[in-house]
Design a protein around this motif. Structure first.
Motif, PDB file in Angstrom:
ATOM      1  N   MET A   1       0.813  -1.200   0.000  1.00 50.24           N
ATOM      2  CA  MET A   1       0.000   0.000   0.000  1.00 50.24           C
ATOM      3  C   MET A   1       0.854   1.260   0.000  1.00 50.24           C
ATOM      4  O   MET A   1       0.314   2.329   0.050  1.00 50.24           O
ATOM      5  CB  MET A   1      -0.910   0.041   1.224  1.00 50.24           C
ATOM      6  CG  MET A   1      -2.126  -0.811   1.111  1.00 50.24           C
ATOM      7  SD  MET A   1      -3.150  -0.214  -0.218  1.00 50.24           S
ATOM      8  CE  MET A   1      -4.713  -0.218   0.532  1.00 50.24           C
ATOM      9  N   LYS A   2       2.166   1.124  -0.069  1.00 48.32           N
ATOM     10  CA  LYS A   2       3.021   2.300  -0.023  1.00 48.32           C
ATOM     11  C   LYS A   2       3.253   2.895  -1.409  1.00 48.32           C
ATOM     12  O   LYS A   2       3.805   3.956  -1.522  1.00 48.32           O
ATOM     13  CB  LYS A   2       4.349   1.945   0.633  1.00 48.32           C
ATOM     14  CG  LYS A   2       4.166   1.547   2.073  1.00 48.32           C
ATOM     15  CD  LYS A   2       5.494   1.388   2.756  1.00 48.32           C
ATOM     16  CE  LYS A   2       5.226   0.843   4.141  1.00 48.32           C
ATOM     17  NZ  LYS A   2       5.701   1.640   5.187  1.00 48.32           N
ATOM     18  N   PRO A   4       2.467   5.049  -4.353  1.00 50.09           N
ATOM     19  CA  PRO A   4       1.550   6.180  -4.567  1.00 50.09           C
ATOM     20  C   PRO A   4       0.681   6.012  -5.813  1.00 50.09           C
ATOM     21  O   PRO A   4      -0.443   6.500  -5.847  1.00 50.09           O
ATOM     22  CB  PRO A   4       2.465   7.394  -4.699  1.00 50.09           C
ATOM     23  CG  PRO A   4       3.841   6.875  -4.875  1.00 50.09           C
ATOM     24  CD  PRO A   4       3.855   5.465  -4.396  1.00 50.09           C
ATOM     25  N   ARG A   7      -2.368   3.979  -4.788  1.00 51.30           N
ATOM     26  CA  ARG A   7      -3.337   4.803  -4.050  1.00 51.30           C
ATOM     27  C   ARG A   7      -4.106   5.726  -5.001  1.00 51.30           C
ATOM     28  O   ARG A   7      -5.319   5.886  -4.879  1.00 51.30           O
ATOM     29  CB  ARG A   7      -2.633   5.624  -2.973  1.00 51.30           C
ATOM     30  CG  ARG A   7      -2.204   4.815  -1.789  1.00 51.30           C
ATOM     31  CD  ARG A   7      -1.522   5.729  -0.777  1.00 51.30           C
ATOM     32  NE  ARG A   7      -1.042   4.965   0.345  1.00 51.30           N
ATOM     33  CZ  ARG A   7      -1.638   4.958   1.530  1.00 51.30           C
ATOM     34  NH1 ARG A   7      -2.696   5.689   1.736  1.00 51.30           N
ATOM     35  NH2 ARG A   7      -1.147   4.233   2.499  1.00 51.30           N
ATOM     36  N   LYS A   8      -3.399   6.326  -5.947  1.00 49.61           N
ATOM     37  CA  LYS A   8      -4.059   7.213  -6.899  1.00 49.61           C
ATOM     38  C   LYS A   8      -5.034   6.423  -7.769  1.00 49.61           C
ATOM     39  O   LYS A   8      -6.134   6.888  -8.062  1.00 49.61           O
ATOM     40  CB  LYS A   8      -3.017   7.903  -7.775  1.00 49.61           C
ATOM     41  CG  LYS A   8      -3.606   8.943  -8.690  1.00 49.61           C
ATOM     42  CD  LYS A   8      -2.528   9.691  -9.435  1.00 49.61           C
ATOM     43  CE  LYS A   8      -3.186  10.740 -10.326  1.00 49.61           C
ATOM     44  NZ  LYS A   8      -2.221  11.522 -11.081  1.00 49.61           N
ATOM     45  N   GLY A  11      -8.100   5.641  -5.655  1.00 48.44           N
ATOM     46  CA  GLY A  11      -8.899   6.859  -5.502  1.00 48.44           C
ATOM     47  C   GLY A  11      -9.645   7.204  -6.781  1.00 48.44           C
ATOM     48  O   GLY A  11     -10.826   7.564  -6.756  1.00 48.44           O
TER      49      GLY A  11
END
Length: 82
Positions: A1-2, A4, A7-8, A11
């Motif tokens: 989960m690190k 980026p 995560r983007k 999202g």
């Protein structure tokens, strides 16, 4: 989960899912309101024509929904995941 990018991407997926949900509910209500009775009469009287029209509506909905969602995602700047 690190990562980026991950995560983007998550999202962006969540926003796109929210947009799709709102648009599908709006589409459903519009079709129910304006096309519900004519489609029911067509279903009762000419089933083959109804089936073909239903397929056309499904394809048209998919194309328009994708175009509108892509446009909104572009406005929000979420269309590019690197």
């Amino acid at each position: 989960m690190k990562n980026p990018n991950f995560r983007k991407m998550i999202g962006s997926f969540a926003v796109e899912l929210l947009i799709y949900s709102v648009l599908v509910v709006a589409y459903f209500l519009v079709v129910l309101r304006f096309l519900g009775e004519p489609l029911y009469r067509l279903f009762s009287s000419q089933l083959v024509v109804y089936a073909l029209l239903a397929l056309v509506l499904i394809v048209a909905q998919a194309v328009v929904l994708e175009a509108v969602t892509s446009f909104i995602m572009g406005l929000l700047g979420l269309d590019q995941v690197e």
